[in-house]
Design a protein around this motif. Sequence first.
Motif, mmCIF file in Angstrom:
data_model
loop_
_atom_site.group_PDB
_atom_site.id
_atom_site.type_symbol
_atom_site.label_atom_id
_atom_site.label_comp_id
_atom_site.label_asym_id
_atom_site.label_seq_id
_atom_site.Cartn_x
_atom_site.Cartn_y
_atom_site.Cartn_z
ATOM 1 N N GLU A 173 0.917 4.393 0.045
ATOM 2 C CA GLU A 173 0.064 5.374 0.776
ATOM 3 C C GLU A 173 0.886 4.977 2.671
ATOM 4 O O GLU A 173 0.803 5.850 2.857
ATOM 5 C CB GLU A 173 -0.893 5.831 1.372
ATOM 6 N N GLU A 226 0.775 -1.196 0.407
ATOM 7 C CA GLU A 226 -0.150 -0.302 -0.032
ATOM 8 C C GLU A 226 1.267 1.292 -0.227
ATOM 9 O O GLU A 226 1.055 1.590 1.390
ATOM 10 C CB GLU A 226 -0.634 -0.244 1.632
ATOM 11 N N LYS A 263 4.818 6.538 2.038
ATOM 12 C CA LYS A 263 5.440 7.390 1.401
ATOM 13 C C LYS A 263 5.864 7.974 2.410
ATOM 14 O O LYS A 263 6.920 8.490 2.555
ATOM 15 C CB LYS A 263 4.176 7.300 1.055
#
Length: 401
Positions: free
Chosen positions: A13, A11, A16
């Motif tokens: 996000e 994932e 990040k």
Amino acid sequence: MKFGIDRLLSEPELHKPLEGKRVALVAHPASVTENLTHSLDALVAAGINVTSAFGPQHGLKGDKQDNMVETADETDPHYGIPIFSLYGEVRRPTGQMMSSADVFLFDLQDLGCRIYTFVTTLLYLLEEAAKHGKTVWVLDRPNPAGRPVEGTLLVPGNESFVGAAPMPMRHGLTMGEMGHWFIRHFGLDVEYRVIDMHYWLPESGPGYGWPDSRIWINPSPNAANLNMARAYAGTVMIEGATLSEGRGTTRPLEVLFGAPDVDAKAVHNEMGRLAPDWLAGCAIRECWFEPTFHKHAGKLCNALMIHAEGQHYAHEVFRPWRLQALAFKAIRNLYPDYAIWRGKDFKYEYTDDVLAIDVINGGPALREWVDDSAATPHDLGALAANDEGAWIAEVRDLLLY
């Protein structure tokens, strides 16, 4: 379902925030993704800037067989990064170690037991991160013992590397949840995040904590299977006894005891006489073994083996801490003068002038109950039930699953 490491990698996000950061990984052999890639390799392959790694007790490679066998710092031969040992010259990360990264990813598979030292390693990391302004993320993994809570609370003043804080032996939390409790209990000011699991169902069979879709990999050399993980909150107490816990065999920490001079069948019968309900949730089988090393090496030992697995396992009633306590009590009743406990000359996890069994239990209550001829199973059960209820109430709001 997905473990924390798998979600972090899949994932965008989630990972990040790690961009532009120096990242450290705390890991061991069971720190693997769903396709069995080690977390260190997977993180580097994903482009995350891993600048150091840390190994807990038994080492990053898991090659140290026994307790109190230390691991040295080294340099990873493939990535050229330092690998710091948290079970060598230090147990607590030093300032130099903490300076090696900005964010520390904690990805250790735990057994759900206070004495399993990865719990204490998490506390020490959080405390040092608070001092040095670092961030800690727990990449959460299942508690293979599930949600049941069992045992007396550690008595303040009895803290050690196998007893981080006043929690019961079988704490029922994941490491992500435990981090939240540590922060609240000790008032830590630290940036903390849990990459939680998706679809972990700790009350669902057949795994009851451990998903049957995932392969079991030893988080430490003697944690060989799910049966051991379920029994460990009881059988680990044998490390404080002269009886064998099965080290030096292929099934360590899955027996209630082994000894050349104890009649296992008689002990089993006495356990059933004292508290038959404490034997529930598993099968108990008389067996024999001859350890190749450790206690009673080279001697034929009569033993009782636990089978908390398959058709013999009932998750809701299996209570390994009580079961092990009952085995000790039965031995004491049958052999009043038997030297059950290791003496103070045995320095368990580097403690001084204290019995190993008391270090393990976070106080003397269990040993005193075993040795008191007038004490009954009801006495110990009432003491434990009070502490268990208090712990459940204390951590209820921290459960993530």
